[in-house]
Design a protein around this motif. Structure first.
Motif, PDB file in Angstrom:
ATOM      1  N   LYS A 112     -16.839  16.519  -0.906  1.00 50.04           N
ATOM      2  CA  LYS A 112     -17.790  16.924   0.127  1.00 50.04           C
ATOM      3  C   LYS A 112     -17.225  18.119   0.888  1.00 50.04           C
TER       4      LYS A 112
ATOM      5  N   TRP B  43      -2.803   9.127  -4.960  1.00 49.94           N
ATOM      6  CA  TRP B  43      -3.034   7.693  -5.142  1.00 49.94           C
ATOM      7  C   TRP B  43      -4.466   7.401  -5.587  1.00 49.94           C
TER       8      TRP B  43
ATOM      9  N   VAL C 116     -18.762   0.680  -3.012  1.00 49.50           N
ATOM     10  CA  VAL C 116     -17.978  -0.181  -2.131  1.00 49.50           C
ATOM     11  C   VAL C 116     -18.325  -1.650  -2.400  1.00 49.50           C
TER      12      VAL C 116
ATOM     13  N   THR D 171      -5.131  -3.154  -7.732  1.00 48.49           N
ATOM     14  CA  THR D 171      -6.420  -2.545  -7.342  1.00 48.49           C
ATOM     15  C   THR D 171      -6.342  -1.022  -7.334  1.00 48.49           C
TER      16      THR D 171
ATOM     17  N   GLU E 267       0.849  -1.193   0.000  1.00 44.66           N
ATOM     18  CA  GLU E 267       0.000   0.000   0.000  1.00 44.66           C
ATOM     19  C   GLU E 267       0.887   1.247   0.000  1.00 44.66           C
TER      20      GLU E 267
ATOM     21  N   SER F 165     -12.485  10.677  -7.875  1.00 42.29           N
ATOM     22  CA  SER F 165     -13.383  10.027  -6.905  1.00 42.29           C
ATOM     23  C   SER F 165     -13.820   8.622  -7.307  1.00 42.29           C
ATOM     24  N   TYR F 166     -14.517   8.500  -8.430  1.00 39.55           N
ATOM     25  CA  TYR F 166     -14.915   7.152  -8.871  1.00 39.55           C
ATOM     26  C   TYR F 166     -15.276   7.124 -10.350  1.00 39.55           C
TER      27      TYR F 166
HETATM   28  C1  6YU Z   1     -20.431   3.518  -1.909  1.00 38.75           C
HETATM   29  C2  6YU Z   1     -21.004   5.692  -1.177  1.00 38.75           C
HETATM   30  N1  6YU Z   1     -19.616   7.567  -2.009  1.00 38.75           N
HETATM   31  C3  6YU Z   1     -17.943   9.344  -2.052  1.00 38.75           C
HETATM   32  C4  6YU Z   1     -16.673   9.778  -2.330  1.00 38.75           C
HETATM   33  C5  6YU Z   1     -15.735   8.865  -2.848  1.00 38.75           C
HETATM   34  C6  6YU Z   1     -16.113   7.562  -3.121  1.00 38.75           C
HETATM   35  N2  6YU Z   1     -17.843   5.795  -3.071  1.00 38.75           N
HETATM   36  P1  6YU Z   1      -9.473   2.296  -3.195  1.00 38.75           P
HETATM   37  O1  6YU Z   1      -9.154   3.591  -3.830  1.00 38.75           O
HETATM   38  O2  6YU Z   1     -10.264   2.323  -1.952  1.00 38.75           O
HETATM   39  O3  6YU Z   1      -8.118   1.495  -2.892  1.00 38.75           O
HETATM   40  C7  6YU Z   1      -7.001   1.543  -3.741  1.00 38.75           C
HETATM   41  C8  6YU Z   1      -5.741   1.622  -2.887  1.00 38.75           C
HETATM   42  O4  6YU Z   1      -4.625   1.592  -3.765  1.00 38.75           O
HETATM   43  C9  6YU Z   1      -5.613   2.906  -2.086  1.00 38.75           C
HETATM   44  O5  6YU Z   1      -5.413   2.607  -0.717  1.00 38.75           O
HETATM   45  C10 6YU Z   1      -4.385   3.609  -2.682  1.00 38.75           C
HETATM   46  O6  6YU Z   1      -3.638   4.329  -1.735  1.00 38.75           O
HETATM   47  C11 6YU Z   1      -3.605   2.419  -3.220  1.00 38.75           C
HETATM   48  N3  6YU Z   1      -2.653   2.750  -4.289  1.00 38.75           N
HETATM   49  C12 6YU Z   1      -2.804   3.573  -5.344  1.00 38.75           C
HETATM   50  N4  6YU Z   1      -1.711   3.587  -6.108  1.00 38.75           N
HETATM   51  C13 6YU Z   1      -0.822   2.743  -5.525  1.00 38.75           C
HETATM   52  C14 6YU Z   1       0.502   2.334  -5.833  1.00 38.75           C
HETATM   53  N5  6YU Z   1       1.154   2.779  -6.915  1.00 38.75           N
HETATM   54  N6  6YU Z   1       1.117   1.446  -5.013  1.00 38.75           N
HETATM   55  C15 6YU Z   1       0.496   0.951  -3.911  1.00 38.75           C
HETATM   56  N7  6YU Z   1      -0.765   1.323  -3.575  1.00 38.75           N
HETATM   57  C16 6YU Z   1      -1.413   2.210  -4.365  1.00 38.75           C
HETATM   58  N8  6YU Z   1     -19.338   4.005  -2.571  1.00 38.75           N
HETATM   59  O7  6YU Z   1     -20.726   2.334  -1.952  1.00 38.75           O
HETATM   60  N9  6YU Z   1     -21.234   4.384  -1.213  1.00 38.75           N
HETATM   61  O8  6YU Z   1     -21.751   6.434  -0.530  1.00 38.75           O
HETATM   62  C17 6YU Z   1     -19.899   6.216  -1.895  1.00 38.75           C
HETATM   63  C18 6YU Z   1     -18.338   8.044  -2.297  1.00 38.75           C
HETATM   64  C19 6YU Z   1     -16.336  11.185  -2.070  1.00 38.75           C
HETATM   65  C20 6YU Z   1     -14.352   9.283  -3.134  1.00 38.75           C
HETATM   66  C21 6YU Z   1     -17.448   7.124  -2.839  1.00 38.75           C
HETATM   67  C22 6YU Z   1     -19.033   5.335  -2.535  1.00 38.75           C
HETATM   68  C23 6YU Z   1     -16.993   4.898  -3.834  1.00 38.75           C
HETATM   69  C24 6YU Z   1     -16.193   3.941  -2.951  1.00 38.75           C
HETATM   70  O9  6YU Z   1     -15.515   4.655  -1.961  1.00 38.75           O
HETATM   71  C25 6YU Z   1     -15.191   3.190  -3.818  1.00 38.75           C
HETATM   72  O10 6YU Z   1     -15.855   2.586  -4.911  1.00 38.75           O
HETATM   73  C26 6YU Z   1     -14.423   2.099  -3.077  1.00 38.75           C
HETATM   74  O11 6YU Z   1     -14.059   2.456  -1.772  1.00 38.75           O
HETATM   75  C27 6YU Z   1     -13.186   1.768  -3.907  1.00 38.75           C
HETATM   76  O12 6YU Z   1     -12.438   0.715  -3.363  1.00 38.75           O
HETATM   77  P2  6YU Z   1     -11.176   0.169  -4.187  1.00 38.75           P
HETATM   78  O13 6YU Z   1     -10.558  -0.894  -3.377  1.00 38.75           O
HETATM   79  O14 6YU Z   1     -11.585  -0.138  -5.560  1.00 38.75           O
HETATM   80  O15 6YU Z   1     -10.191   1.414  -4.319  1.00 38.75           O
HETATM   81  C28 6YU Z   1     -27.947   5.698 -10.882  1.00 38.75           C
HETATM   82  C29 6YU Z   1     -26.607   5.749 -11.148  1.00 38.75           C
HETATM   83  C30 6YU Z   1     -25.409   6.058 -11.545  1.00 38.75           C
HETATM   84  C31 6YU Z   1     -24.107   5.414 -11.240  1.00 38.75           C
HETATM   85  N10 6YU Z   1     -23.450   5.685 -10.016  1.00 38.75           N
HETATM   86  C32 6YU Z   1     -24.210   5.654  -8.835  1.00 38.75           C
HETATM   87  C33 6YU Z   1     -23.469   5.152  -7.633  1.00 38.75           C
HETATM   88  C34 6YU Z   1     -23.192   6.221  -6.744  1.00 38.75           C
HETATM   89  C35 6YU Z   1     -21.762   6.204  -6.308  1.00 38.75           C
HETATM   90  N11 6YU Z   1     -21.777   6.838  -5.100  1.00 38.75           N
HETATM   91  C36 6YU Z   1     -20.896   7.389  -4.502  1.00 38.75           C
HETATM   92  C37 6YU Z   1     -21.291   8.201  -3.519  1.00 38.75           C
HETATM   93  C38 6YU Z   1     -20.710   8.412  -2.447  1.00 38.75           C
HETATM   94  C39 6YU Z   1     -21.261   9.538  -1.806  1.00 38.75           C
END
Ligand code: 6YU
Length: 495
Positions: free
Chosen positions: A308, A418, A466, A272, A35, A422-423
């Protein structure tokens, strides 16, 4: 299954943790997560504003019901309020848009009645619903979601609202602008003009009224981490390059080169890192580089910014039952979701605030939402400047010059090196094929699976969430588990 295969997972967000969890449970004992930062959880990031718990990243469990693994885990770990566990809550089908009680203010300091805004809200909701039909039709008649919504509102307004007076019509069109800004936040896009119409419907919602973690989203991370062997994660270890396709070496064909110089050999690597990071660093992150079709997918998929701004007050100035506050800019062109002068008018992109409930738990805290380039610019301002912008906005829209926030805190996801945003959202011209390309292991068209891909951007219908990220981690772990279950013991890697 006792497997000696060496597996390195890049990134300790929920998808990396989920993959590790599954592999360790299945008997893999050489699993390691590297990480970049000093913390786990990635975009799950619980913080504090004074005494209040706030979510800087993920906020809700979208669709908390039996099919949602985040809900099931949170229930198992006893992290949810009793209300979220009720069958009624799980059965509610809200199509991704909770029916919040709104307060609507205009830039001339008026508070509108629900009847003034309801026709536009209903039309907009119907259009979102209709848009999912284009997925199966092929040959999209509009360039983007934004184009579709604007064109349809114009067409329908000419028919259905022809007898409505000019002022009321203008209000309705400003409601559409506001809802376009809301959708930019939901999708994490700069503008709805960047979101593909055909692919918009690929996103699937689950039943259940969105709920939060009363003790913080990171409770989920803490529980999962406590079930992993100690020392499995190496923190502060950014990966610089993944060397793959090392065909001469049957064992440990992958080398993970860290920024600090360490080289870790492995049989498999599960990458990831967020799509935003991939977009920026793909050319240095992989040797050999990504195959062209995969690269094009990385470029075609969208990854924008949603931030936010938490604001705390001594006392509320909104109605007791209010769950969301919307702002209508009356001097803006109708149906726009981008501001012409970002530096001067960035605050116009903030669609409004959600109210943190219950008040007994959070006090009087609002969460402002702002997407796009305006949000990226906001990140460059000082906290004081953001506070000033928000205070002026609230005073103007409420007509109350005495309202003064106690303190604020904002997220800065675009400048997080990193994450770089956002997404994921499906950009113009994206298709299901792109989401499938994202999860395809390397080298392609073989069963070797040296480099596997997990993370929210790799889930074909729950991207941006998530639960999508968690499922993608399990999926890639299962790929390896089934690979090693199907080969004979003599072929298994030795120590
Ligand atoms: C959800 C919600 N939500 C608000 C905001 C955000 C997101 N999401 P990670 O990034 O977690 O992990 C990768 C790691 O890799 C990280 O630790 C890095 O440091 C590391 N890394 C990077 N480069 C590296 C390198 N070179 N070497 C080593 N390590 C390295 N999701 O379910 N409910 O309310 C919200 C929200 C402000 C920013 C969200 C929400 C998205 C989630 O947070 C996100 O998907 C996951 O945590 C990602 O996990 P991961 O493991 O993939 O990556 C109708 C319709 C339309 C479609 N969309 C509707 C859906 C709505 C989406 N909602 C989001 C809303 C909010 C409010």
């Amino acid at each position: 299954l006792k497997v000696n295969a060496k597996i390195v997972i890049v990134g300790c967000g929920i998808s990396g943790i989920a993959a590790a969890h599954r592999l360790v449970k299945a008997g893999f004992h050489h699993v390691r997560i590297v990480e970049a930062t000093a913390r786990n959880g990635g975009r799950i990031k619980t913080g504090r504003l004074g005494d209040n718990i706030i979510e800087i990243g993920a906020n809700w469990i979208h669709g908390p019901s039996e099919e949602n693994p985040v809900f099931c885990l949170a229930r198992q770990y006893e992290l949810l309020d009793p209300e979220a566990l009720t069958p009624e809550n799980q059965a509610m089908d809200i199509g991704g848009h909770p029916p919040w009680v709104p307060n609507v203010f205009t830039s001339s300091g008026r508070k509108l009645n629900i009847e003034d805004v309801a026709p536009a809200v209903e039309m907009f909701a119907e259009l979102l619903e209709e848009s999912s039909e284009f997925q199966s039709q092929g040959g999209e008649p509009y360039a983007s979601m934004g184009d579709f919504i604007r064109s349809e509102v114009r067409r329908q307004a000419a028919e259905k609202w022809k007898d409505v007076d000019a002022a009321a019509l203008s209000t309705r069109l400003h409601v559409v602008s506001n809802l376009l800004k809301v959708e930019c936040c939901v999708n994490g896009s700069h503008s709805m003009d960047d979101v593909g119409l055909g692919a918009f419907g690929l996103y699937k919602t689950l039943p259940g009224l969105d709920c939060t973690f009363p003790g913080g989203y990171d409770g989920l991370i803490k529980n999962l981490m406590s079930e992993l062997p100690g020392g499995l994660v190496t923190y502060n270890q950014p990966v610089h390059c993944v060397h793959w396709s090392n065909t001469e070496k049957r064992e440990n064909p992958v080398v993970i080169e860290c920024e600090a110089g360490e080289r870790i050999t492995a049989d498999h690597v599960i990458v990831t890192v967020p799509l935003g990071y991939l977009k920026k660093h793909h050319s240095t992150l992989f040797r050999p580089p990504l195959p062209l079709h995969k690269l094009h997918t990385v470029q075609r998929l969208g990854f924008g910014t949603n931030n936010k701004i938490f604001v705390e007050f001594d006392s509320p100035w909104w109605d007791a039952d209010c769950e969301v506050i919307y702002y209508l800019w009356e001097d803006e062109d109708a149906m726009v979701d981008q501001v012409p002068d970002v530096q001067r008018s960035w605050i116009k992109k903030l669609f409004g605030f959600t109210v943190l409930k219950p008040t007994e738990r959070y006090g009087h805290v609002l969460c402002g939402w702002i997407a796009g380039h305006e949000s990226e610019y906001m990140e460059t301002l000082s906290e004081q400047e953001v506070m000033q912008g928000v205070t002026q906005l609230i005073r103007r829209f409420t007509g109350n010059p005495t309202i003064t926030p106690r303190r604020i805190l904002r997220s800065q996801w675009f400048h997080d090196p990193w994450t770089c945003g956002s997404y994921t959202y499906p950009g113009r011209g994206c298709s299901l094929q792109d989401l499938e390309n994202m999860m395809e292991p390397l080298p392609t068209k073989t069963s070797q699976a040296q480099v596997l891909f997990a993370g929210e951007a790799t889930h074909p219908c729950y991207y941006s969430t998530v639960h999508g990220a968690l499922l993608s981690g399990w999926r890639e772990a299962d790929r390896l588990i089934s690979h090693y279950s199907s080969i004979s013991p003599s072929e298994l890697p030795s120590m």
